[in-house]
Design a protein around this motif. Sequence first.
Motif, PDB file in Angstrom:
ATOM      1  N   LYS A  18      -9.742   1.724  15.366  1.00 13.60           N
ATOM      2  CA  LYS A  18      -9.056   1.782  14.078  1.00 13.60           C
ATOM      3  C   LYS A  18      -8.841   0.379  13.501  1.00 13.60           C
ATOM      4  O   LYS A  18      -9.015   0.153  12.298  1.00 13.60           O
ATOM      5  CB  LYS A  18      -7.706   2.489  14.248  1.00 13.60           C
ATOM      6  CG  LYS A  18      -6.906   2.637  12.967  1.00 13.60           C
ATOM      7  CD  LYS A  18      -5.611   3.390  13.251  1.00 13.60           C
ATOM      8  CE  LYS A  18      -4.763   3.504  12.003  1.00 13.60           C
ATOM      9  NZ  LYS A  18      -3.476   4.198  12.281  1.00 13.60           N
ATOM     10  N   VAL A 145     -10.620   7.925  10.674  1.00 13.31           N
ATOM     11  CA  VAL A 145     -11.346   6.827  11.311  1.00 13.31           C
ATOM     12  C   VAL A 145     -11.925   7.369  12.611  1.00 13.31           C
ATOM     13  O   VAL A 145     -11.249   7.472  13.622  1.00 13.31           O
ATOM     14  CB  VAL A 145     -10.394   5.643  11.594  1.00 13.31           C
ATOM     15  CG1 VAL A 145     -11.139   4.533  12.317  1.00 13.31           C
ATOM     16  CG2 VAL A 145      -9.788   5.138  10.298  1.00 13.31           C
ATOM     17  N   ASP A 369      -7.276   9.738  15.551  1.00 14.29           N
ATOM     18  CA  ASP A 369      -7.300   8.946  14.324  1.00 14.29           C
ATOM     19  C   ASP A 369      -7.948   9.676  13.161  1.00 14.29           C
ATOM     20  O   ASP A 369      -8.128   9.104  12.093  1.00 14.29           O
ATOM     21  CB  ASP A 369      -8.047   7.633  14.564  1.00 14.29           C
ATOM     22  CG  ASP A 369      -7.249   6.723  15.465  1.00 14.29           C
ATOM     23  OD1 ASP A 369      -7.874   5.985  16.228  1.00 14.29           O
ATOM     24  OD2 ASP A 369      -6.020   6.768  15.389  1.00 14.29           O
ATOM     25  N   GLN A 374      -6.400   4.221   7.246  1.00 12.23           N
ATOM     26  CA  GLN A 374      -7.060   3.036   7.787  1.00 12.23           C
ATOM     27  C   GLN A 374      -6.114   1.847   7.721  1.00 12.23           C
ATOM     28  O   GLN A 374      -5.464   1.601   6.705  1.00 12.23           O
ATOM     29  CB  GLN A 374      -8.323   2.719   6.998  1.00 12.23           C
ATOM     30  CG  GLN A 374      -9.326   3.849   7.001  1.00 12.23           C
ATOM     31  CD  GLN A 374     -10.500   3.501   6.129  1.00 12.23           C
ATOM     32  OE1 GLN A 374     -10.697   2.360   5.768  1.00 12.23           O
ATOM     33  NE2 GLN A 374     -11.280   4.486   5.774  1.00 12.23           N
TER      34      GLN A 374
END
Length: 526
Positions: A18, A145, A369, A374
């Motif tokens: 990430k 992500v 994620d 982000q």
Amino acid sequence: MASSLVVPVIDVQNDNFKELWPAMVVAIKTSSFVAVDTELSGLGNRKSLLAESIEDRYKAICHAARSRSILSLGIACYKKLDYKAADTYLVQVYNLTLLCSEEYIIEPQSVQFLVQHGFDFNKQYAHGIPYYKGNNKGGSDDRGVHIRALFIELLRARKPLVLHNGLIDMAFLYQSFYAHLPERLATFTADLSEMFPAGIYDTKYVTEFELRLTASYLEYAYKKCKLDNSRSVTSGGAGLNVHVEFCQYAGHMSSYVDYRACPAVASPEGQTDICERFSAFGWCPNGNQCPLSHDTDLIILQDEKVTGDKRKKRKRQRNKKRSGGEGSSIFDGAPENKIPHMEVDPEETPDDQGGAEPCLESGPVMDSDRNTKQNEGDNMVCEDNTDFKNSATTTTTDDDENTKTKTDDVVESRTEDRGRGIIGEHPSKADDQKKKADTGTHRAGFDAFMTGYIFAYSYASIKRDKMEAVEEKEHKEEEEQSWLPMCLNKVYLSGKAAPLNVVKSTFSKSSKAHVQKMEIVWEGRK
């Protein structure tokens, strides 16, 4: 004075994916081309992968991609710096450790080979980036992500894709991060032609049919291109030499970087009798136990020495055929930069090598994620406004010394390139880089770097030859159309005189899954 070339490879795992996401996306979007390489859990039936019928080969590849997995993914982003002299590239290399979240086959011989070359399965299962294969499972491809979203970003960037012996790579990438592979090869190539409109380039095809190197396995091709480029630089050749630069990674970012050291060469000592099988195919069944030399540098020098001797060249070809049993294509087949030991002797190849392969379940690993915003990473460098004075500049050179280093590693010791290099003026970091350099753990990332370098060198070399034959104005017009027009969308096929053309013919249609995906890719649907 020449010293080691050091290639920084950023190690990407689930716990820093990430954080590194913004930098990876920027690197892809601002690149001139992207080189990719994979490490796989297996390839299945070897004979089927080299079937006479290309359609039958594709079916075998599909079976492998659906039942095996990608263990690591290497991405090398090459950005051509127009304001620099000659062909200068800013290169960013990433090695992503992956973990398929579904059951998949892992072949014992694959485990053995990867462990011998430093692959850390404990790290993979503890920190691998999770992903699901085939069509969407557990979330949209373009949200969050995760690795499938990164693949979508690669498609959206519309950059040329560069691989080495890349048919199997492309099938695994498609099945793992995009959609379920279509049943027919023509449908698959139709999909690929739309997925990568800037073109697909196979450096094995380039080295075989354009550069016409004596051998074309990845380590040989890279070192040969690097050596020839070095000689051109040292001799003061007129322009069009390849130069590469690397970013400097500051702060805690430096903890994510492993440095692939390319030691300076030295005079060969001890055994200098070359293993003909390794010389021809980059692979030997005896591995470390082989009494003959597997030193690629020595092999290249020997090849150069006998280039003008037709009798010795004929003898070499006979030795190739003798090593390969029924034909050299058996050993020069499916990608040696994946699992080289897969190329077994035809006399020892069983009809099906998949029977003893255990099916491992990686457990209920989820990508947490997927629906996370982000984060903007800190200490990210190498955007368009980067101060390249802080980049580590590497110009491959050659001291005109025919000296080589003895290598006892088994096939595919490509993470220790013994080519020549001049590292940029950062002596204070040299010791740290050497300490962090460990062999074998970033094969996919470094292989992607080597693949990209071969492509960059081939482009410069072929462009230089053409400029000598045509008007510069005419050449510039052609250059704007394609990197290497004669190699565009041509993928190497072992044992075949013609490549696989990645095109959408009038007799083929795109797959339904692909059409749906392209709506996401090109429209950027949220």
